[in-house]
Design an enzyme around this catalytic site. Sequence first.
Site, PDB file in Angstrom:
ATOM      1  N   SER A 235       0.644  -1.305  -0.049  1.00  0.00           N
ATOM      2  CA  SER A 235       0.139   0.032   0.025  1.00  0.00           C
ATOM      3  C   SER A 235       0.896   1.236   0.090  1.00  0.00           C
ATOM      4  O   SER A 235       1.951   1.151   0.619  1.00  0.00           O
ATOM      5  CB  SER A 235      -1.019  -0.019   1.099  1.00  0.00           C
ATOM      6  OG  SER A 235      -0.622   1.089   2.230  1.00  0.00           O
ATOM      7  N   LYS A 236       0.331   2.193  -0.764  1.00  0.00           N
ATOM      8  CA  LYS A 236       1.121   3.452  -0.805  1.00  0.00           C
ATOM      9  C   LYS A 236       1.250   4.244   0.573  1.00  0.00           C
ATOM     10  O   LYS A 236       2.227   4.936   0.882  1.00  0.00           O
ATOM     11  CB  LYS A 236       0.172   4.691  -1.607  1.00  0.00           C
ATOM     12  CG  LYS A 236       0.598   4.132  -3.202  1.00  0.00           C
ATOM     13  CD  LYS A 236      -0.376   5.530  -3.795  1.00  0.00           C
ATOM     14  CE  LYS A 236      -0.268   4.793  -5.387  1.00  0.00           C
ATOM     15  NZ  LYS A 236      -1.482   5.088  -6.296  1.00  0.00           N
ATOM     16  N   ARG A 237       0.323   3.956   1.407  1.00  0.00           N
ATOM     17  CA  ARG A 237       0.293   4.567   2.921  1.00  0.00           C
ATOM     18  C   ARG A 237       1.282   3.794   3.577  1.00  0.00           C
ATOM     19  O   ARG A 237       2.287   4.305   4.291  1.00  0.00           O
ATOM     20  CB  ARG A 237      -0.809   4.741   3.441  1.00  0.00           C
ATOM     21  CG  ARG A 237      -1.789   5.983   3.102  1.00  0.00           C
ATOM     22  CD  ARG A 237      -3.182   5.741   3.865  1.00  0.00           C
ATOM     23  NE  ARG A 237      -3.714   4.689   3.135  1.00  0.00           N
ATOM     24  CZ  ARG A 237      -4.188   3.491   4.105  1.00  0.00           C
ATOM     25  NH1 ARG A 237      -3.462   3.516   5.321  1.00  0.00           N
ATOM     26  NH2 ARG A 237      -4.773   2.305   3.719  1.00  0.00           N
TER      27      ARG A 237
END
Length: 465
Positions: A235-237
Site C-alpha cells: 500500500s502507498k500509505r
Amino acid sequence: MADAPRLRFAPSPTGYLHVGGARAALFNWLVARRTGGEFLLRIEDTDRERNRPELTDNILEAMRWLGLDWDGDVVYQADHLDEHAAGARSLLAAGDAYWCDCTPEDLEARRGKGASGYDGHCRDRAVAEGPTTALRFRAPDDGTTEFDDVIRGSVSFDNATIEDFVLLRSSGLPVFLLSNAMDDAAMGITHVVRGEDHVNGTPKYLLLRDALGLARPDVIAHLPLLVNESRKKLSKRRDSVAVGEFRERGFLPEAMMNHLALLGWGPKDDVEIRPMREIIERFRLGDVNPAPAFFDEKKLEHINAEYVRALSPEAFVDAVEPFLVRPERSLEPIRQLAPVLQQRVRVLPDAEPMVDFLHLDEPVRDQASWDKVMGKDPAVARAMLKSTIDAFAEVEWDADALHACLLRVGEEHGLKLGKAQAPVRVAVTGRSVGPPLFESLEVLGRTATLERLHAALDDLGPAGA
Ligand code: GLU
Ligand code: ZN
C-alpha cells in the site's frame, strides 16, 4: 506465421510509478523483447479530476531510469475520447446499449443502502437521450464469459452477475473500461498483461470487444498481487512503493529490474541474479506463479549489493557521485578506493560515511568511536599515534608497506594489529569502522595522514592530563 506480438503498459497518471506498475511494464517488455514484438506505452489519462501532468512525467522518467524503453510514440488515451464515444453510440444503434435516467438516489432506493449494481430498470423503457442520461451496456442475461488466462488457467464469469454497466456518463465522457478495450484494439494489442486487480473487469472488456466487433486479444494474463512482509497488499500509505523513492535510496536500476523480474517469476534453475539479456531469454508468462508475490526489500538490498560489486570503478564513482555530500572535490581518490568500497556498499548512500575522510579537510569525528578507542586508554592511544607518526614519516607509501609498518609498531607496544590500528583509524577517518585502513591511507596520502595523526595527538592532550 502469426504477426509479431504487440504488448503495452497502460498506466493511469493518478500516482507515481509504483513497483507494481513497473513489474507489469517489465513483464510486457520482456515478452516483446524476446519475441521481437513491440512494447507500447499508453497513458490512460481520462480521469480528469485525478490526473496530474507531472505524474505522467514521473512515470516516463522512472521508466527511462529503469531502462524500460517503449516503441513508437506515447499514446494518450484522452486524445481518443471522441472515437470511444462513437464506439458507444454504435452499440446504441445496434441495440447493445440504452439510455438510463436513473439518479443515484433512485438506484439506492431500489437496491437498499450500501448495495451496488444496476437492476436493469431502464432496459426496455426506451429512455431518450437527455442532459442527465447515461448510456449503459446491455449485458447478456445468461451464459458465461470465459477466457484463458496464461497465468491462472481458464477463468469463467456468469453473465448473470455482470450488470448493465455504464459506457458514457451523463457528461458524455466514456468510462475507463470502454476506452481501455477500444484503445487496445486500435493499437493492435495481441497480449493483454496486467495486474490481478483487473481480472473482474476482463469479462466486461471481452463482452465489449465482442459487441463492437473487435477481435479479442490472443493472450490474456493477470499478474499476481504484490504483498509486503505481513502478506498484506502493498500500500502507498504503509510501504515504500514508488520507483523514484528506490532511486533516491540508492538502488541501481539494473538491480531494481532484476528484482522486479522475480516478483511472481523464477527461472527454473533458481539462479536469481543474472543479466537482463538472460532474463529476456528465459522469461515465459506461462511460468508466472499466480500466488501473491512478496516484495522483499532485504532481497532487493542483497541483489543491489551484488550489482554494486560488479560495477567497474568508473561506473561505481558515477553511481555514487549524486549521493556524496561534497561531490565538487576530485573523485579520483574514491575511484582508487572503489574496489574495496564496492565490497561494502549495499545501497549507494552507504559510500558517503566510508569516503568522507577523503574529501573533507578534516575527518568527521564520530564521538562514540573516539570515546571507545581514544578515551578508554589514552596512554596507549598516545603512544601508538606518536610511534606511528615517526614510522609513517619514512615508510614507503603503499598499502602493503603501511600494513607491515603498523604491524611492527604495534608489536613494539605489545599490541595485536586490531588494537594497534584502532587509534590510527579513528585519527584519520574519524570512525572506528570503515573501509580497509591501509588502502584508505594509501589513497589519502602521507601529508594528510600525518596531519591528522598530529591533530588527534593534540586533541588527546598531554600525558597525565
Ligand atoms: N490504467 C490501468 C491501471 O493503471 C491499467 C489497465 C490495463 O493495463 O489494462 O490500472
Ligand atoms: Zn436506469
